[in-house]
Design a protein around this motif. Structure first.
Motif, PDB file in Angstrom:
ATOM      1  N   LEU A   8      -2.161   7.805   5.245  1.00  0.00           N
ATOM      2  CA  LEU A   8      -1.212   6.780   5.384  1.00  0.00           C
ATOM      3  C   LEU A   8      -1.211   6.960   6.792  1.00  0.00           C
ATOM      4  N   PRO A   9      -0.487   5.660   7.429  1.00  0.00           N
ATOM      5  CA  PRO A   9      -0.200   5.754   8.955  1.00  0.00           C
ATOM      6  C   PRO A   9       0.661   6.852   9.302  1.00  0.00           C
ATOM      7  N   ASN A  10       0.261   7.519  10.493  1.00  0.00           N
ATOM      8  CA  ASN A  10       0.636   8.840  11.144  1.00  0.00           C
ATOM      9  C   ASN A  10       0.503   9.911  10.216  1.00  0.00           C
ATOM     10  N   SER A  11      -0.361   9.903   9.365  1.00  0.00           N
ATOM     11  CA  SER A  11      -0.457  11.207   8.625  1.00  0.00           C
ATOM     12  C   SER A  11      -1.222  12.109   9.212  1.00  0.00           C
ATOM     13  N   SER A  12      -1.862  11.747  10.405  1.00  0.00           N
ATOM     14  CA  SER A  12      -2.703  12.701  11.320  1.00  0.00           C
ATOM     15  C   SER A  12      -4.174  12.732  11.108  1.00  0.00           C
ATOM     16  N   LYS A  13      -4.706  11.339  10.698  1.00  0.00           N
ATOM     17  CA  LYS A  13      -5.871  11.322  10.496  1.00  0.00           C
ATOM     18  C   LYS A  13      -6.903  11.221  11.852  1.00  0.00           C
ATOM     19  N   THR A  14      -6.263  10.684  13.057  1.00  0.00           N
ATOM     20  CA  THR A  14      -7.019  11.213  14.235  1.00  0.00           C
ATOM     21  C   THR A  14      -7.223  12.470  14.771  1.00  0.00           C
ATOM     22  N   THR A  15      -5.969  13.060  14.483  1.00  0.00           N
ATOM     23  CA  THR A  15      -6.042  14.744  14.661  1.00  0.00           C
ATOM     24  C   THR A  15      -6.920  15.263  14.073  1.00  0.00           C
ATOM     25  N   ILE A  16      -7.044  15.154  12.629  1.00  0.00           N
ATOM     26  CA  ILE A  16      -8.133  15.869  12.028  1.00  0.00           C
ATOM     27  C   ILE A  16      -9.714  15.145  12.384  1.00  0.00           C
ATOM     28  N   THR A  69      -4.348  10.264  19.903  1.00  0.00           N
ATOM     29  CA  THR A  69      -3.295  10.498  18.686  1.00  0.00           C
ATOM     30  C   THR A  69      -1.895   9.849  19.137  1.00  0.00           C
ATOM     31  N   SER A  70      -1.157   9.321  18.271  1.00  0.00           N
ATOM     32  CA  SER A  70       0.137   9.076  18.678  1.00  0.00           C
ATOM     33  C   SER A  70       1.245   9.104  17.808  1.00  0.00           C
ATOM     34  N   SER A  71       2.446   8.932  17.919  1.00  0.00           N
ATOM     35  CA  SER A  71       3.452   9.431  17.074  1.00  0.00           C
ATOM     36  C   SER A  71       3.928   7.807  16.579  1.00  0.00           C
ATOM     37  N   GLY A  72       3.665   6.994  17.459  1.00  0.00           N
ATOM     38  CA  GLY A  72       3.864   5.426  16.932  1.00  0.00           C
ATOM     39  C   GLY A  72       2.730   4.758  16.354  1.00  0.00           C
ATOM     40  N   SER A  73       2.689   4.945  14.999  1.00  0.00           N
ATOM     41  CA  SER A  73       1.381   4.271  14.274  1.00  0.00           C
ATOM     42  C   SER A  73       1.205   2.954  14.611  1.00  0.00           C
ATOM     43  N   SER A  74       0.057   2.220  15.254  1.00  0.00           N
ATOM     44  CA  SER A  74      -0.101   0.961  15.615  1.00  0.00           C
ATOM     45  C   SER A  74      -0.234   0.202  14.335  1.00  0.00           C
ATOM     46  N   ALA A 113       6.310  19.196   8.715  1.00  0.00           N
ATOM     47  CA  ALA A 113       7.881  18.580   9.343  1.00  0.00           C
ATOM     48  C   ALA A 113       7.796  18.453  10.912  1.00  0.00           C
ATOM     49  N   ASP A 114       7.947  17.278  11.215  1.00  0.00           N
ATOM     50  CA  ASP A 114       8.300  17.267  12.755  1.00  0.00           C
ATOM     51  C   ASP A 114       9.085  16.123  13.060  1.00  0.00           C
ATOM     52  N   GLU A 115      10.166  16.334  13.368  1.00  0.00           N
ATOM     53  CA  GLU A 115      11.210  15.070  13.492  1.00  0.00           C
ATOM     54  C   GLU A 115      10.603  14.017  14.528  1.00  0.00           C
ATOM     55  N   LEU A 121      -4.824  18.764   3.536  1.00  0.00           N
ATOM     56  CA  LEU A 121      -3.291  18.575   3.644  1.00  0.00           C
ATOM     57  C   LEU A 121      -2.975  19.202   4.977  1.00  0.00           C
ATOM     58  N   ASN A 122      -2.373  18.477   5.918  1.00  0.00           N
ATOM     59  CA  ASN A 122      -2.076  19.359   7.095  1.00  0.00           C
ATOM     60  C   ASN A 122      -0.732  19.823   7.276  1.00  0.00           C
ATOM     61  N   THR A 123      -0.775  20.973   7.335  1.00  0.00           N
ATOM     62  CA  THR A 123       0.367  21.933   6.996  1.00  0.00           C
ATOM     63  C   THR A 123       1.204  22.263   8.490  1.00  0.00           C
ATOM     64  N   GLY A 124       0.643  21.827   9.682  1.00  0.00           N
ATOM     65  CA  GLY A 124       1.152  21.755  11.107  1.00  0.00           C
ATOM     66  C   GLY A 124       1.314  23.185  11.165  1.00  0.00           C
ATOM     67  N   ASP A 125       2.407  23.702  11.797  1.00  0.00           N
ATOM     68  CA  ASP A 125       2.367  25.235  12.272  1.00  0.00           C
ATOM     69  C   ASP A 125       2.267  26.309  11.154  1.00  0.00           C
ATOM     70  N   GLY A 167      -3.619  21.256  11.250  1.00  0.00           N
ATOM     71  CA  GLY A 167      -4.318  20.067  11.856  1.00  0.00           C
ATOM     72  C   GLY A 167      -4.308  20.119  13.427  1.00  0.00           C
ATOM     73  N   LYS A 168      -3.039  20.214  14.007  1.00  0.00           N
ATOM     74  CA  LYS A 168      -2.899  19.978  15.437  1.00  0.00           C
ATOM     75  C   LYS A 168      -3.747  21.267  16.218  1.00  0.00           C
ATOM     76  N   LEU A 169      -3.524  22.465  15.530  1.00  0.00           N
ATOM     77  CA  LEU A 169      -4.183  23.703  15.929  1.00  0.00           C
ATOM     78  C   LEU A 169      -5.600  23.656  16.049  1.00  0.00           C
TER      79      LEU A 169
HETATM   80  N1  LIG Z   1       4.050  19.006  14.523  1.00  0.00           N
HETATM   81  C1  LIG Z   1       2.940  18.514  14.363  1.00  0.00           C
HETATM   82  N2  LIG Z   1       2.313  17.200  14.667  1.00  0.00           N
HETATM   83  C2  LIG Z   1       1.102  16.789  14.313  1.00  0.00           C
HETATM   84  C3  LIG Z   1       0.228  17.658  13.452  1.00  0.00           C
HETATM   85  N3  LIG Z   1      -1.152  16.631  13.600  1.00  0.00           N
HETATM   86  C4  LIG Z   1      -0.726  15.832  13.956  1.00  0.00           C
HETATM   87  N4  LIG Z   1       0.536  15.532  14.703  1.00  0.00           N
HETATM   88  C5  LIG Z   1       1.251  14.271  15.474  1.00  0.00           C
HETATM   89  O1  LIG Z   1       1.375  13.484  14.254  1.00  0.00           O
HETATM   90  C6  LIG Z   1       1.275  12.103  14.934  1.00  0.00           C
HETATM   91  C7  LIG Z   1       0.434  11.320  14.480  1.00  0.00           C
HETATM   92  O2  LIG Z   1      -0.926  11.698  14.730  1.00  0.00           O
HETATM   93  P1  LIG Z   1      -2.392  11.241  14.565  1.00  0.00           P
HETATM   94  O3  LIG Z   1      -3.547  11.897  14.435  1.00  0.00           O
HETATM   95  O4  LIG Z   1      -2.234   9.917  15.638  1.00  0.00           O
HETATM   96  O5  LIG Z   1      -1.977  10.132  13.057  1.00  0.00           O
HETATM   97  P2  LIG Z   1      -2.935   9.008  12.328  1.00  0.00           P
HETATM   98  O6  LIG Z   1      -2.994   9.145  11.009  1.00  0.00           O
HETATM   99  O7  LIG Z   1      -4.278   8.871  13.197  1.00  0.00           O
HETATM  100  O8  LIG Z   1      -2.014   7.636  12.800  1.00  0.00           O
HETATM  101  P3  LIG Z   1      -2.306   6.193  12.791  1.00  0.00           P
HETATM  102  O9  LIG Z   1      -4.001   6.046  13.136  1.00  0.00           O
HETATM  103  O10 LIG Z   1      -1.710   5.482  13.781  1.00  0.00           O
HETATM  104  O11 LIG Z   1      -2.008   5.756  11.430  1.00  0.00           O
HETATM  105  C8  LIG Z   1       0.899  12.555  16.600  1.00  0.00           C
HETATM  106  O12 LIG Z   1       2.082  12.475  17.440  1.00  0.00           O
HETATM  107  C9  LIG Z   1       0.363  13.927  16.417  1.00  0.00           C
HETATM  108  O13 LIG Z   1       0.595  14.656  17.697  1.00  0.00           O
HETATM  109  C10 LIG Z   1       0.660  18.885  13.351  1.00  0.00           C
HETATM  110  O14 LIG Z   1      -0.221  19.694  12.812  1.00  0.00           O
HETATM  111  N5  LIG Z   1       1.886  19.213  13.606  1.00  0.00           N
END
Ligand SMILES: Nc1nc2c(ncn2[C@@H]2O[C@H](COP(=O)(O)OP(=O)(O)OP(=O)(O)O)[C@@H](O)[C@H]2O)c(=O)[nH]1
Ligand SMILES: [Mg+2]
Length: 361
Positions: free
Chosen positions: A8-16, A27-32, A105-107, A209-213, A236-238
Protein backbone atom coordinates in the motif's frame (compact mmCIF):
# COMPACT_ATOMS: atom_id res chain seq x y z
CA UNK A 1 15.08 -13.18 -11.86
CA UNK A 2 13.08 -10.12 -10.95
CA UNK A 3 10.98 -9.49 -7.84
CA UNK A 4 8.50 -6.65 -7.62
CA UNK A 5 8.23 -4.85 -4.29
CA UNK A 6 4.57 -4.03 -3.78
CA UNK A 7 2.47 -2.71 -0.92
CA UNK A 8 0.00 0.00 0.00
CA UNK A 9 1.07 3.65 -0.28
CA UNK A 10 3.49 4.62 2.51
CA UNK A 11 3.91 1.01 3.62
CA UNK A 12 7.73 1.44 3.39
CA UNK A 13 8.38 -0.20 0.03
CA UNK A 14 11.20 2.17 -0.90
CA UNK A 15 12.74 1.77 2.54
CA UNK A 16 12.78 -2.02 2.06
CA UNK A 17 14.07 -1.59 -1.49
CA UNK A 18 16.97 0.47 -0.12
CA UNK A 19 17.65 -2.14 2.56
CA UNK A 20 17.76 -4.95 0.00
CA UNK A 21 19.86 -3.11 -2.54
CA UNK A 22 21.95 -0.83 -0.30
CA UNK A 23 20.27 1.92 -2.23
CA UNK A 24 19.61 5.56 -1.54
CA UNK A 25 16.27 6.08 -3.26
CA UNK A 26 14.34 8.88 -1.55
CA UNK A 27 11.66 7.82 0.93
CA UNK A 28 9.00 10.16 2.20
CA UNK A 29 6.07 10.27 4.56
CA UNK A 30 3.88 11.98 1.98
CA UNK A 31 3.10 9.23 -0.49
CA UNK A 32 2.94 10.71 -3.95
CA UNK A 33 0.80 7.87 -5.30
CA UNK A 34 2.72 8.34 -8.55
CA UNK A 35 3.77 5.56 -10.86
CA UNK A 36 7.43 5.10 -10.10
CA UNK A 37 9.87 2.25 -10.53
CA UNK A 38 13.30 1.89 -8.95
CA UNK A 39 15.33 -1.11 -10.06
CA UNK A 40 18.56 -2.59 -8.73
CA UNK A 41 20.43 -5.88 -9.06
CA UNK A 42 21.91 -7.58 -6.00
CA UNK A 43 24.12 -10.58 -5.31
CA UNK A 44 22.49 -13.60 -3.69
CA UNK A 45 24.58 -14.58 -0.67
CA UNK A 46 25.71 -18.19 -0.90
CA UNK A 47 28.28 -19.81 1.41
CA UNK A 48 28.97 -22.41 -1.26
CA UNK A 49 30.26 -19.70 -3.58
CA UNK A 50 32.37 -18.30 -0.72
CA UNK A 51 33.92 -21.73 -0.07
CA UNK A 52 34.53 -22.41 -3.76
CA UNK A 53 36.17 -19.04 -4.02
CA UNK A 54 38.43 -19.92 -1.06
CA UNK A 55 39.35 -23.16 -2.81
CA UNK A 56 40.11 -21.81 -6.29
CA UNK A 57 41.25 -18.29 -5.42
CA UNK A 58 39.88 -17.07 -8.76
CA UNK A 59 40.43 -13.62 -10.22
CA UNK A 60 36.70 -13.12 -10.19
CA UNK A 61 33.85 -14.43 -8.05
CA UNK A 62 30.32 -14.02 -9.35
CA UNK A 63 27.21 -14.68 -7.28
CA UNK A 64 23.73 -15.42 -8.57
CA UNK A 65 21.69 -12.26 -9.03
CA UNK A 66 18.26 -11.04 -8.09
CA UNK A 67 16.71 -7.88 -9.47
CA UNK A 68 14.37 -5.89 -7.23
CA UNK A 69 11.94 -3.36 -8.59
CA UNK A 70 10.20 -0.98 -6.23
CA UNK A 71 6.70 -0.57 -7.64
CA UNK A 72 4.75 2.39 -6.33
CA UNK A 73 1.17 2.96 -7.40
CA UNK A 74 -0.78 -0.15 -6.40
CA UNK A 75 -3.71 0.68 -4.20
CA UNK A 76 -7.17 -0.30 -3.06
CA UNK A 77 -9.61 -0.19 -5.96
CA UNK A 78 -7.05 -0.81 -8.69
CA UNK A 79 -8.90 -3.83 -10.12
CA UNK A 80 -12.19 -1.95 -10.51
CA UNK A 81 -10.48 0.99 -12.17
CA UNK A 82 -9.24 -1.36 -14.85
CA UNK A 83 -5.73 -2.52 -14.36
CA UNK A 84 -3.85 -2.01 -17.58
CA UNK A 85 -1.06 -0.21 -19.33
CA UNK A 86 2.48 0.30 -18.13
CA UNK A 87 1.89 -0.76 -14.53
CA UNK A 88 0.17 -3.98 -15.59
CA UNK A 89 2.97 -4.83 -18.03
CA UNK A 90 5.63 -4.11 -15.49
CA UNK A 91 4.00 -6.27 -12.88
CA UNK A 92 3.18 -9.12 -15.22
CA UNK A 93 6.88 -9.54 -15.93
CA UNK A 94 7.83 -10.20 -12.30
CA UNK A 95 8.85 -13.68 -11.22
CA UNK A 96 7.59 -13.06 -7.70
CA UNK A 97 6.50 -10.33 -5.32
CA UNK A 98 7.86 -8.91 -2.12
CA UNK A 99 4.70 -7.70 -0.41
CA UNK A 100 5.63 -5.03 2.12
CA UNK A 101 3.16 -4.54 4.96
CA UNK A 102 3.32 -1.80 7.52
CA UNK A 103 3.46 -3.06 11.09
CA UNK A 104 5.12 -0.03 12.68
CA UNK A 105 3.36 2.75 14.53
CA UNK A 106 4.60 6.26 13.83
CA UNK A 107 2.38 9.31 14.11
CA UNK A 108 4.52 11.21 11.66
CA UNK A 109 3.89 8.69 8.87
CA UNK A 110 0.31 8.90 7.59
CA UNK A 111 -1.50 5.63 6.83
CA UNK A 112 -3.91 5.51 3.89
CA UNK A 113 -6.46 3.89 6.27
CA UNK A 114 -6.93 4.32 9.99
CA UNK A 115 -4.77 2.44 12.44
CA UNK A 116 -1.99 -0.08 12.11
CA UNK A 117 -3.49 -3.38 11.00
CA UNK A 118 -1.13 -5.68 9.09
CA UNK A 119 -3.70 -8.41 8.47
CA UNK A 120 -6.14 -5.96 6.90
CA UNK A 121 -3.45 -4.22 4.86
CA UNK A 122 -2.08 -7.50 3.57
CA UNK A 123 -5.49 -8.65 2.43
CA UNK A 124 -6.31 -5.38 0.66
CA UNK A 125 -3.75 -5.81 -2.13
CA UNK A 126 -4.28 -9.57 -2.10
CA UNK A 127 -7.97 -9.10 -2.78
CA UNK A 128 -7.20 -6.62 -5.53
CA UNK A 129 -4.93 -9.14 -7.22
CA UNK A 130 -7.52 -11.89 -6.92
CA UNK A 131 -9.98 -9.53 -8.58
CA UNK A 132 -7.57 -8.58 -11.37
CA UNK A 133 -7.09 -12.29 -12.18
CA UNK A 134 -10.79 -13.01 -11.90
CA UNK A 135 -11.70 -10.24 -14.35
CA UNK A 136 -9.13 -11.51 -16.86
CA UNK A 137 -10.58 -15.02 -16.57
CA UNK A 138 -14.16 -13.83 -16.97
CA UNK A 139 -13.23 -11.96 -20.14
CA UNK A 140 -11.56 -15.09 -21.45
CA UNK A 141 -14.56 -17.29 -20.60
CA UNK A 142 -16.84 -14.92 -22.53
CA UNK A 143 -14.56 -15.08 -25.57
CA UNK A 144 -14.43 -18.86 -25.37
CA UNK A 145 -18.23 -18.87 -25.30
CA UNK A 146 -18.40 -16.78 -28.48
CA UNK A 147 -15.88 -19.00 -30.26
CA UNK A 148 -17.73 -22.12 -29.17
CA UNK A 149 -20.93 -20.87 -30.78
CA UNK A 150 -19.07 -20.58 -34.08
CA UNK A 151 -16.97 -23.74 -33.81
CA UNK A 152 -17.91 -26.81 -35.79
CA UNK A 153 -19.44 -29.59 -33.69
CA UNK A 154 -16.91 -32.32 -32.93
CA UNK A 155 -14.02 -30.35 -34.41
CA UNK A 156 -10.62 -30.22 -32.77
CA UNK A 157 -11.19 -26.54 -32.17
CA UNK A 158 -14.36 -27.26 -30.23
CA UNK A 159 -12.63 -29.86 -28.06
CA UNK A 160 -9.71 -27.54 -27.29
CA UNK A 161 -12.06 -24.70 -26.40
CA UNK A 162 -14.07 -26.90 -24.09
CA UNK A 163 -10.94 -28.06 -22.30
CA UNK A 164 -9.84 -24.48 -21.84
CA UNK A 165 -13.28 -23.44 -20.67
CA UNK A 166 -13.29 -26.15 -18.03
CA UNK A 167 -9.88 -25.06 -16.77
CA UNK A 168 -10.84 -21.39 -16.72
CA UNK A 169 -14.00 -22.23 -14.80
CA UNK A 170 -11.96 -24.16 -12.25
CA UNK A 171 -9.61 -21.20 -11.80
CA UNK A 172 -12.54 -18.83 -11.51
CA UNK A 173 -14.30 -20.99 -8.90
CA UNK A 174 -11.10 -21.10 -6.89
CA UNK A 175 -10.57 -17.33 -7.03
CA UNK A 176 -14.20 -16.76 -6.01
CA UNK A 177 -13.27 -18.24 -2.62
CA UNK A 178 -10.75 -15.42 -2.24
CA UNK A 179 -7.71 -17.69 -2.44
CA UNK A 180 -4.74 -17.06 -4.77
CA UNK A 181 -4.10 -19.29 -7.78
CA UNK A 182 -0.76 -20.41 -6.35
CA UNK A 183 -2.70 -22.52 -3.83
CA UNK A 184 -4.17 -24.70 -6.59
CA UNK A 185 -3.02 -28.09 -7.78
CA UNK A 186 -2.26 -27.50 -11.45
CA UNK A 187 -0.41 -29.85 -13.76
CA UNK A 188 2.64 -28.77 -15.77
CA UNK A 189 0.46 -28.75 -18.89
CA UNK A 190 -2.18 -26.60 -17.26
CA UNK A 191 0.41 -24.17 -15.97
CA UNK A 192 1.91 -24.01 -19.41
CA UNK A 193 -1.43 -23.33 -21.05
CA UNK A 194 -2.18 -20.36 -18.79
CA UNK A 195 1.30 -18.88 -18.81
CA UNK A 196 0.48 -16.10 -21.25
CA UNK A 197 -2.15 -14.69 -18.86
CA UNK A 198 0.61 -13.83 -16.33
CA UNK A 199 -1.86 -14.17 -13.47
CA UNK A 200 -0.78 -12.10 -10.50
CA UNK A 201 -1.90 -14.53 -7.79
CA UNK A 202 0.09 -17.33 -9.35
CA UNK A 203 3.38 -15.61 -8.50
CA UNK A 204 5.23 -16.59 -5.31
CA UNK A 205 5.16 -14.02 -2.51
CA UNK A 206 7.57 -12.99 0.22
CA UNK A 207 5.55 -11.08 2.80
CA UNK A 208 7.73 -8.59 4.68
CA UNK A 209 6.17 -7.11 7.78
CA UNK A 210 7.97 -3.94 8.75
CA UNK A 211 7.86 -3.82 12.54
CA UNK A 212 9.83 -0.56 12.87
CA UNK A 213 11.81 -0.34 16.11
CA UNK A 214 10.29 -3.47 17.61
CA UNK A 215 11.19 -7.11 17.13
CA UNK A 216 7.92 -9.00 16.71
CA UNK A 217 7.39 -12.61 15.58
CA UNK A 218 5.50 -12.52 12.27
CA UNK A 219 2.91 -15.12 13.33
CA UNK A 220 1.61 -12.75 16.02
CA UNK A 221 0.90 -10.13 13.36
CA UNK A 222 -0.77 -12.08 10.58
CA UNK A 223 -2.03 -15.53 9.84
CA UNK A 224 -1.22 -16.27 6.25
CA UNK A 225 -1.15 -19.81 5.06
CA UNK A 226 -0.51 -20.10 1.33
CA UNK A 227 1.73 -22.11 -0.94
CA UNK A 228 4.83 -20.58 -2.50
CA UNK A 229 4.80 -18.00 0.26
CA UNK A 230 7.25 -16.94 2.96
CA UNK A 231 6.40 -14.54 5.78
CA UNK A 232 9.13 -12.57 7.56
CA UNK A 233 9.22 -9.66 10.00
CA UNK A 234 11.97 -7.04 9.66
CA UNK A 235 12.90 -3.74 11.22
CA UNK A 236 12.73 -1.86 7.97
CA UNK A 237 14.27 1.50 8.69
CA UNK A 238 17.07 0.00 10.78
CA UNK A 239 17.83 -2.50 8.02
CA UNK A 240 18.01 0.30 5.50
CA UNK A 241 20.30 2.36 7.68
CA UNK A 242 22.64 -0.58 8.29
CA UNK A 243 22.68 -1.43 4.59
CA UNK A 244 23.75 2.10 3.76
CA UNK A 245 26.78 2.01 6.13
CA UNK A 246 30.15 0.51 5.35
CA UNK A 247 30.78 -2.83 7.14
CA UNK A 248 32.82 -1.37 10.05
CA UNK A 249 30.30 1.32 10.80
CA UNK A 250 27.51 -1.21 10.44
CA UNK A 251 29.08 -3.46 13.10
CA UNK A 252 29.25 -0.58 15.59
CA UNK A 253 25.70 0.48 14.79
CA UNK A 254 24.37 -3.05 15.22
CA UNK A 255 26.06 -3.44 18.58
CA UNK A 256 24.60 -0.16 19.74
CA UNK A 257 21.09 -1.30 18.86
CA UNK A 258 21.62 -4.85 20.10
CA UNK A 259 21.07 -6.35 16.63
CA UNK A 260 22.81 -9.67 16.31
CA UNK A 261 21.94 -10.56 12.75
CA UNK A 262 21.15 -8.44 9.76
CA UNK A 263 18.00 -9.62 8.04
CA UNK A 264 19.29 -8.51 4.65
CA UNK A 265 20.94 -11.78 3.68
CA UNK A 266 17.94 -13.78 4.87
CA UNK A 267 15.56 -11.62 2.86
CA UNK A 268 17.57 -11.96 -0.33
CA UNK A 269 18.10 -15.67 0.13
CA UNK A 270 14.38 -16.18 0.82
CA UNK A 271 13.48 -14.23 -2.34
CA UNK A 272 15.78 -16.39 -4.43
CA UNK A 273 14.60 -19.70 -2.99
CA UNK A 274 10.97 -18.68 -3.35
CA UNK A 275 11.06 -18.48 -7.12
CA UNK A 276 11.90 -22.18 -7.31
CA UNK A 277 15.06 -21.85 -9.34
CA UNK A 278 18.38 -23.45 -8.54
CA UNK A 279 22.08 -22.69 -8.79
CA UNK A 280 24.87 -24.60 -10.41
CA UNK A 281 28.50 -23.56 -10.38
CA UNK A 282 31.42 -23.24 -12.72
CA UNK A 283 34.87 -23.13 -11.17
CA UNK A 284 38.43 -22.35 -12.19
CA UNK A 285 41.34 -20.02 -11.60
CA UNK A 286 39.74 -17.36 -13.72
CA UNK A 287 36.30 -17.39 -12.23
CA UNK A 288 34.04 -19.06 -9.70
CA UNK A 289 30.49 -18.41 -10.63
CA UNK A 290 26.93 -19.27 -9.65
CA UNK A 291 24.39 -19.63 -12.45
CA UNK A 292 20.65 -19.76 -12.18
CA UNK A 293 18.45 -22.29 -13.97
CA UNK A 294 14.97 -23.64 -13.39
CA UNK A 295 14.55 -26.83 -11.38
CA UNK A 296 14.37 -29.65 -13.88
CA UNK A 297 16.75 -27.96 -16.31
CA UNK A 298 18.86 -30.29 -18.46
CA UNK A 299 22.64 -30.15 -18.85
CA UNK A 300 22.30 -28.62 -22.29
CA UNK A 301 19.99 -25.91 -20.93
CA UNK A 302 22.53 -25.18 -18.22
CA UNK A 303 25.24 -24.96 -20.87
CA UNK A 304 23.02 -22.51 -22.75
CA UNK A 305 22.72 -20.34 -19.65
CA UNK A 306 26.49 -19.92 -19.76
CA UNK A 307 26.72 -19.31 -23.50
CA UNK A 308 24.66 -20.30 -26.52
CA UNK A 309 27.81 -21.75 -28.13
CA UNK A 310 28.16 -24.20 -25.25
CA UNK A 311 24.65 -25.46 -25.87
CA UNK A 312 25.13 -25.63 -29.63
CA UNK A 313 28.40 -27.55 -29.46
CA UNK A 314 27.55 -29.53 -26.32
CA UNK A 315 29.30 -32.90 -26.11
CA UNK A 316 29.19 -33.83 -22.46
CA UNK A 317 29.21 -32.23 -19.05
CA UNK A 318 31.53 -33.29 -16.30
CA UNK A 319 29.60 -33.10 -13.06
CA UNK A 320 30.87 -33.11 -9.48
CA UNK A 321 28.53 -32.33 -6.61
CA UNK A 322 29.46 -29.46 -4.33
CA UNK A 323 29.63 -31.80 -1.34
CA UNK A 324 31.95 -34.25 -3.13
CA UNK A 325 34.28 -31.44 -4.11
CA UNK A 326 34.38 -30.17 -0.54
CA UNK A 327 35.08 -33.65 0.86
CA UNK A 328 37.78 -34.53 -1.68
CA UNK A 329 39.38 -31.08 -1.64
CA UNK A 330 40.05 -30.53 -5.34
CA UNK A 331 38.76 -31.39 -8.80
CA UNK A 332 41.75 -33.72 -9.36
CA UNK A 333 41.03 -35.61 -6.13
CA UNK A 334 37.35 -35.77 -6.94
CA UNK A 335 38.18 -37.38 -10.30
CA UNK A 336 40.56 -39.84 -8.65
CA UNK A 337 37.87 -40.81 -6.17
CA UNK A 338 35.47 -41.47 -9.04
CA UNK A 339 33.25 -38.56 -8.04
CA UNK A 340 33.30 -36.89 -11.44
CA UNK A 341 30.55 -38.12 -13.76
CA UNK A 342 30.24 -37.55 -17.47
CA UNK A 343 26.67 -36.67 -18.31
CA UNK A 344 24.83 -36.17 -21.56
CA UNK A 345 22.47 -33.50 -22.83
CA UNK A 346 19.42 -34.82 -21.01
CA UNK A 347 20.99 -34.99 -17.57
CA UNK A 348 18.84 -33.14 -15.01
CA UNK A 349 20.99 -30.56 -13.28
CA UNK A 350 20.82 -30.61 -9.46
CA UNK A 351 21.19 -27.66 -7.13
CA UNK A 352 24.86 -27.33 -6.21
CA UNK A 353 26.25 -29.25 -9.19
CA UNK A 354 29.64 -28.13 -10.39
CA UNK A 355 29.60 -28.31 -14.15
CA UNK A 356 32.33 -28.38 -16.70
CA UNK A 357 30.89 -28.37 -20.19
CA UNK A 358 32.83 -30.05 -23.00
CA UNK A 359 31.89 -28.72 -26.36
CA UNK A 360 33.07 -28.42 -29.94
CA UNK A 361 31.86 -26.00 -32.56
N1 LIG B 1 9.12 4.77 12.25
C1 LIG B 1 9.41 4.13 11.13
N2 LIG B 1 9.19 4.75 9.95
C2 LIG B 1 9.50 4.08 8.82
C3 LIG B 1 10.04 2.77 8.82
N3 LIG B 1 10.24 2.38 7.55
C4 LIG B 1 9.82 3.40 6.79
N4 LIG B 1 9.38 4.44 7.55
C5 LIG B 1 8.88 5.74 7.09
O1 LIG B 1 7.67 5.58 6.38
C6 LIG B 1 7.56 6.57 5.36
C7 LIG B 1 7.22 5.91 4.06
O2 LIG B 1 8.32 5.10 3.67
P1 LIG B 1 8.62 4.78 2.14
O3 LIG B 1 9.69 3.75 2.13
O4 LIG B 1 8.84 6.02 1.37
O5 LIG B 1 7.21 4.13 1.75
P2 LIG B 1 6.67 3.69 0.30
O6 LIG B 1 5.84 2.50 0.51
O7 LIG B 1 7.81 3.58 -0.64
O8 LIG B 1 5.75 4.94 -0.06
P3 LIG B 1 5.18 5.34 -1.51
O9 LIG B 1 6.15 4.88 -2.52
O10 LIG B 1 5.07 6.81 -1.46
O11 LIG B 1 3.86 4.65 -1.60
C8 LIG B 1 8.89 7.32 5.34
O12 LIG B 1 8.73 8.54 6.05
C9 LIG B 1 9.81 6.38 6.09
O13 LIG B 1 10.87 7.09 6.71
C10 LIG B 1 10.28 2.15 10.09
O14 LIG B 1 10.78 1.03 10.20
N5 LIG B 1 9.94 2.87 11.20
MG1 LIG C 1 8.16 4.57 -2.45
Amino acid sequence: MELGIIGLPNSSKTTIFNALTRGEAPTSSGSSGKLEFNTAVVDVPDVRVDRLSDMFKPRKTVYAKVTYTDIAGLDQGMAKKGFSGELRNRIARMDAFVHVVRAFADESVPHPLTGINPQRDLSILDEEMVLVDLLAIQTRIERIGESLRRAKKGSEEQIALEIEEALMTRLSDHLETGAPLRDMDLSEDELHSIRSFTFLTLKPVLVLLNTGDDVVPPETLVSYDHRHTVVMAVQGKLEMEIAQLDPDEAAVFMEEFGITEQALDRMIRASYDLVGLQSFFTVGEDEVRAWTVRKGATAVEAAGAIHTDLARGFIRAEVVTYDDLMTTGSMAEARKAGKARLEGKEYLVQDGDILHVRFAL
